[in-house]
Design an enzyme around this catalytic site. Structure first.
Site, short mmCIF file in Angstrom:
data_model
loop_
_atom_site.label_atom_id
_atom_site.label_comp_id
_atom_site.label_asym_id
_atom_site.label_seq_id
_atom_site.Cartn_x
_atom_site.Cartn_y
_atom_site.Cartn_z
N TYR A 52 70.64 53.34 39.06
CA TYR A 52 70.62 54.79 39.21
C TYR A 52 71.22 55.21 40.54
O TYR A 52 70.55 55.23 41.57
CB TYR A 52 69.19 55.33 39.08
CG TYR A 52 68.49 54.96 37.79
CD1 TYR A 52 69.20 54.62 36.65
CD2 TYR A 52 67.10 54.94 37.72
CE1 TYR A 52 68.54 54.29 35.47
CE2 TYR A 52 66.43 54.60 36.55
CZ TYR A 52 67.16 54.28 35.43
OH TYR A 52 66.50 53.93 34.26
N HIS A 140 67.12 45.06 32.50
CA HIS A 140 67.84 46.31 32.20
C HIS A 140 69.11 46.10 31.38
O HIS A 140 69.98 45.30 31.75
CB HIS A 140 68.20 46.98 33.53
CG HIS A 140 68.38 48.45 33.45
ND1 HIS A 140 68.88 49.20 34.50
CD2 HIS A 140 68.14 49.35 32.45
CE1 HIS A 140 68.92 50.47 34.15
NE2 HIS A 140 68.48 50.59 32.91
#
Length: 337
Positions: A52, A140
């Site tokens: 992010y 992820h």
């Protein structure tokens, strides 16, 4: 095995992807005010990731948490990306997410799920967050949306690398739980079918929402329920389209999705139900759901999310949605509607 429901403090947390300048450059003061609002209004579960904004979300979250007692909140981040000090001179490869974090930090990102990269990823996250430990770690994006036909080889890389590291850290008491954090159901199904190592749960983004849940109901959620594995629901607003935004699946919403949202909203308006409340409560109604983690970039959105969690929704609303074929017949509905 400790369940996610036992680890998580509440049924709603805060997803920090927007803090990484997702879709737009969020001013520091706005990000700080939003995170402060989340804490002040009682949010005690925070999920983040190196991806992010190339570490930006972790840095911003760390600034909030630096003044808070470590035992008062639950923290999860993700492995699979190592943030390097060098500047990325290319476009970066985020698969279907495209240039989602174009306004993030310019650091180069190493996409790797080996044991060594997992250790490096955790070390980097701890430094950016300014904490001495993590509660939950998600593996992820080992899925089709990032890797296309190569996703199975990435999942195998994670199985022999990240999975084993995280299982060891859990057995040593360094972390409380681990699992996959993905936007597709198939990698989780394959992982749940393994004899070892066994995950404690998973973070599924965008695949158990009011707009998109049929596929998860077919195989994944029955498997998870049978094995006692919990789910954190990411992206309950389907990238924003269920919260008044224009995005679905991290892109501009296509006409058929806009039309479907319009139909849902018409029924919601007749029942005086907010779309946010319908989205949040639907995602939490399945027995496998442990928590939902909407994201935000503005302080007033936190109060809206908490209100959505507690809004009283009449059973007739859910019956009308089902009659209009807008929710699956197999989907558990809030309150047993």
């Amino acid at each position: 095995m400790t369940t996610l429901a036992e680890i998580l403090p509440d049924r709603i947390g805060f997803g920090t992807a927007p803090m990484g300048n997702m879709f737009r450059a969020v001013p520091d003061e706005e990000a700080t005010a939003t995170l402060d609002a989340a804490w002040d209004q009682g949010i005690r579960y925070y999920d983040t990731a190196p991806l992010y904004g190339a570490g930006l979300a972790e840095i911003r979250l760390g600034e909030l948490l630096s003044s808070k007692p470590r035992d008062e909140y639950v923290l999860s981040t993700k492995v699979g990306r190592v943030i390097l000090d060098e500047v990325d001179t290319g476009s970066g490869d985020l698969g279907e997410k495209g240039d989602l974090f174009a306004a993030g930090r310019p650091n180069k990102i190493l996409h790797e799920w080996t044991a060594d990269a997992t250790e490096r990823s955790i070390e980097g996250s701890l430094k950016r967050l300014g904490v001495d430990r993590l509660d939950i770690v998600w593996v992820h994006d080992v899925a089709q949306d990032f890797h296309g036909d190569q996703w199975l080889s990435k999942l195998e890389e994670a199985r022999t690398g990240a999975f084993r590291v995280l299982a060891r850290l859990r057995s040593e008491g360094v972390i409380k739980a681990w699992g996959l954090g993905v936007n597709r159901t198939e990698p989780i199904e394959l992982t749940l079918a393994l004899d070892e190592p066994k995950p404690d749960g998973f973070l599924l983004a965008g695949r158990y929402t009011l707009l998109d849940h049929e596929h998860a109901l077919q195989r994944l959620l029955p498997m998870a329920q049978e094995r006692g594995v919990g789910m954190v629901v990411g992206g309950p607003y389907s990238s924003g389209i269920l919260a008044g935004g224009a995005h679905f699946e991290y892109q501009a919403a296509p006409p058929e999705i806009i039309e479907r949202v319009k139909r849902i909203k018409e029924i919601a308006d007749r029942s005086d139900v907010s779309l946010k409340a319908a989205a949040v409560q639907f995602s939490l109604a399945h027995p496998v759901s442990a928590a939902v983690i909407p994201g935000a970039t503005r302080p007033d959105r936190i109060a809206e999310d908490l209100a959505a969690l507690h809004e009283q929704i009449p059973a007739g609303f859910w019956h009308d949605l089902r009659a209009a074929d807008l929710v699956s017949p197999q989907a558990p509905l809030p309150g047993g509607a």
